[in-house]
Scaffold this motif. Structure first.
Motif, mmCIF file in Angstrom:
data_model
loop_
_atom_site.group_PDB
_atom_site.id
_atom_site.type_symbol
_atom_site.label_atom_id
_atom_site.label_comp_id
_atom_site.label_asym_id
_atom_site.label_seq_id
_atom_site.Cartn_x
_atom_site.Cartn_y
_atom_site.Cartn_z
ATOM 1 N N ASN A 6 -58.345 13.512 -99.726
ATOM 2 C CA ASN A 6 -59.623 14.106 -99.350
ATOM 3 C C ASN A 6 -60.478 14.405 -100.582
ATOM 4 O O ASN A 6 -61.159 15.418 -100.645
ATOM 5 C CB ASN A 6 -59.380 15.372 -98.524
ATOM 6 N N GLY A 7 -60.388 13.506 -101.582
ATOM 7 C CA GLY A 7 -61.193 13.634 -102.788
ATOM 8 C C GLY A 7 -60.700 14.653 -103.797
ATOM 9 O O GLY A 7 -61.378 14.939 -104.779
ATOM 10 N N THR A 8 -59.515 15.193 -103.583
ATOM 11 C CA THR A 8 -58.984 16.240 -104.459
ATOM 12 C C THR A 8 -57.640 15.812 -105.045
ATOM 13 O O THR A 8 -56.790 15.291 -104.330
ATOM 14 C CB THR A 8 -58.811 17.554 -103.662
ATOM 15 N N VAL A 9 -57.478 16.055 -106.341
ATOM 16 C CA VAL A 9 -56.203 15.762 -106.991
ATOM 17 C C VAL A 9 -55.182 16.808 -106.543
ATOM 18 O O VAL A 9 -55.409 18.012 -106.674
ATOM 19 C CB VAL A 9 -56.339 15.758 -108.529
ATOM 20 N N ILE A 10 -54.055 16.315 -106.017
ATOM 21 C CA ILE A 10 -52.985 17.185 -105.542
ATOM 22 C C ILE A 10 -51.879 17.300 -106.589
ATOM 23 O O ILE A 10 -51.231 18.333 -106.708
ATOM 24 C CB ILE A 10 -52.395 16.650 -104.217
ATOM 25 N N ALA A 11 -51.652 16.218 -107.350
ATOM 26 C CA ALA A 11 -50.638 16.228 -108.419
ATOM 27 C C ALA A 11 -51.018 15.166 -109.430
ATOM 28 O O ALA A 11 -51.628 14.143 -109.085
ATOM 29 C CB ALA A 11 -49.255 15.944 -107.855
ATOM 30 N N GLU A 12 -50.623 15.403 -110.682
ATOM 31 C CA GLU A 12 -50.890 14.432 -111.745
ATOM 32 C C GLU A 12 -49.830 14.564 -112.828
ATOM 33 O O GLU A 12 -49.552 15.669 -113.282
ATOM 34 C CB GLU A 12 -52.284 14.672 -112.322
ATOM 35 N N ASN A 22 -41.733 5.328 -103.615
ATOM 36 C CA ASN A 22 -42.459 6.595 -103.624
ATOM 37 C C ASN A 22 -42.363 7.242 -104.996
ATOM 38 O O ASN A 22 -41.285 7.300 -105.583
ATOM 39 C CB ASN A 22 -41.870 7.561 -102.584
ATOM 40 N N HIS A 23 -43.499 7.736 -105.474
ATOM 41 C CA HIS A 23 -43.527 8.462 -106.743
ATOM 42 C C HIS A 23 -43.221 9.928 -106.482
ATOM 43 O O HIS A 23 -43.915 10.587 -105.705
ATOM 44 C CB HIS A 23 -44.906 8.345 -107.402
ATOM 45 N N TYR A 24 -42.188 10.425 -107.120
ATOM 46 C CA TYR A 24 -41.820 11.839 -107.042
ATOM 47 C C TYR A 24 -42.355 12.525 -108.296
ATOM 48 O O TYR A 24 -41.964 12.197 -109.413
ATOM 49 C CB TYR A 24 -40.303 12.001 -106.955
ATOM 50 N N PHE A 25 -43.263 13.479 -108.079
ATOM 51 C CA PHE A 25 -43.908 14.202 -109.166
ATOM 52 C C PHE A 25 -43.111 15.451 -109.510
ATOM 53 O O PHE A 25 -42.574 16.123 -108.607
ATOM 54 C CB PHE A 25 -45.314 14.644 -108.743
ATOM 55 N N PRO A 26 -43.052 15.829 -110.801
ATOM 56 C CA PRO A 26 -42.393 17.093 -111.159
ATOM 57 C C PRO A 26 -43.133 18.265 -110.504
ATOM 58 O O PRO A 26 -44.366 18.233 -110.348
ATOM 59 C CB PRO A 26 -42.521 17.158 -112.681
ATOM 60 N N ARG A 27 -42.409 19.281 -110.123
ATOM 61 C CA ARG A 27 -43.015 20.443 -109.453
ATOM 62 C C ARG A 27 -44.149 21.048 -110.276
ATOM 63 O O ARG A 27 -45.154 21.484 -109.726
ATOM 64 C CB ARG A 27 -41.950 21.503 -109.161
ATOM 65 N N GLU A 28 -44.004 21.052 -111.594
ATOM 66 C CA GLU A 28 -45.039 21.662 -112.433
ATOM 67 C C GLU A 28 -46.328 20.836 -112.468
ATOM 68 O O GLU A 28 -47.363 21.308 -112.936
ATOM 69 C CB GLU A 28 -44.526 21.938 -113.850
ATOM 70 N N ALA A 29 -46.304 19.613 -111.963
ATOM 71 C CA ALA A 29 -47.495 18.759 -111.931
ATOM 72 C C ALA A 29 -48.289 18.913 -110.632
ATOM 73 O O ALA A 29 -49.374 18.350 -110.488
ATOM 74 C CB ALA A 29 -47.083 17.296 -112.099
ATOM 75 N N VAL A 30 -47.751 19.666 -109.681
ATOM 76 C CA VAL A 30 -48.368 19.822 -108.363
ATOM 77 C C VAL A 30 -49.363 20.979 -108.379
ATOM 78 O O VAL A 30 -49.092 22.035 -108.947
ATOM 79 C CB VAL A 30 -47.281 20.063 -107.296
ATOM 80 N N ARG A 31 -50.488 20.792 -107.740
ATOM 81 C CA ARG A 31 -51.492 21.848 -107.595
ATOM 82 C C ARG A 31 -51.190 22.599 -106.293
ATOM 83 O O ARG A 31 -51.637 22.238 -105.214
ATOM 84 C CB ARG A 31 -52.888 21.252 -107.620
ATOM 85 N N TRP A 32 -50.381 23.636 -106.449
ATOM 86 C CA TRP A 32 -49.796 24.348 -105.315
ATOM 87 C C TRP A 32 -50.803 25.034 -104.415
ATOM 88 O O TRP A 32 -50.502 25.342 -103.255
ATOM 89 C CB TRP A 32 -48.748 25.344 -105.819
ATOM 90 N N ALA A 66 -46.389 15.956 -97.725
ATOM 91 C CA ALA A 66 -45.610 16.035 -98.967
ATOM 92 C C ALA A 66 -44.187 16.441 -98.606
ATOM 93 O O ALA A 66 -43.969 17.175 -97.647
ATOM 94 C CB ALA A 66 -46.221 17.066 -99.906
ATOM 95 N N TRP A 67 -43.227 15.923 -99.354
ATOM 96 C CA TRP A 67 -41.834 16.287 -99.080
ATOM 97 C C TRP A 67 -41.046 16.412 -100.371
ATOM 98 O O TRP A 67 -41.439 15.923 -101.417
ATOM 99 C CB TRP A 67 -41.178 15.300 -98.126
ATOM 100 N N ARG A 80 -34.490 15.817 -107.629
ATOM 101 C CA ARG A 80 -34.428 17.293 -107.626
ATOM 102 C C ARG A 80 -35.642 17.853 -108.362
ATOM 103 O O ARG A 80 -36.048 17.359 -109.409
ATOM 104 C CB ARG A 80 -33.148 17.790 -108.288
ATOM 105 N N ASP A 81 -36.231 18.903 -107.810
ATOM 106 C CA ASP A 81 -37.400 19.581 -108.396
ATOM 107 C C ASP A 81 -38.616 18.670 -108.493
ATOM 108 O O ASP A 81 -39.441 18.807 -109.394
ATOM 109 C CB ASP A 81 -37.062 20.165 -109.776
ATOM 110 N N ARG A 82 -38.730 17.725 -107.537
ATOM 111 C CA ARG A 82 -39.865 16.799 -107.496
ATOM 112 C C ARG A 82 -40.418 16.717 -106.081
ATOM 113 O O ARG A 82 -39.707 16.971 -105.117
ATOM 114 C CB ARG A 82 -39.449 15.420 -107.987
#
Length: 94
Positions: A6-12, A22-32, A66-67, A80-82
């Motif tokens: 929706n035009g917004t970065v959720i993780a990077e 599927n790309h699993y992003f580190p938890r610290e990269a997610v915009r919670w 997201a999962w 783990r932690d992604r």
């Protein structure tokens, strides 16, 4: 890699792990601030029990988009932690 909905970065992150395309992003990269806990759970025979988040952006919600695996089986320890994304979340190279 960047996850956008929706035009917004959720993780990077430049540190994603790819499993089953599927790309699993580190938890610290997610915009919670865009994720909402979900009661949904599924089971993967080799990764374990998955838990989900819904994504909320601009008053719209993408349910269970997201999962993650809080306690992955040994064969899937690399996730783990992604957090991974689907249901219209675009994953692109930065």
């Amino acid at each position: 890699m960047r996850a956008t909905w929706n035009g917004t970065v959720i993780a990077e992150s430049d540190d994603t792990v790819v499993v089953e395309s599927n790309h699993y992003f580190p938890r610290e990269a997610v915009r919670w601030e865009h994720l909402i806990d979900s009661d949904t759970h599924t089971t993967c025979h080799w990764k374990g029990l998955a838990s989900y988040y819904s994504i909320s952006v601009g008053g719209e919600t993408n349910a269970d988009a997201a999962w993650f695996y809080p306690e992955p089986f040994e064969a899937a320890e690399q996730v783990r932690d992604r957090v991974a994304f689907w249901r219209g979340v675009e994953i692109t190279a930065v």
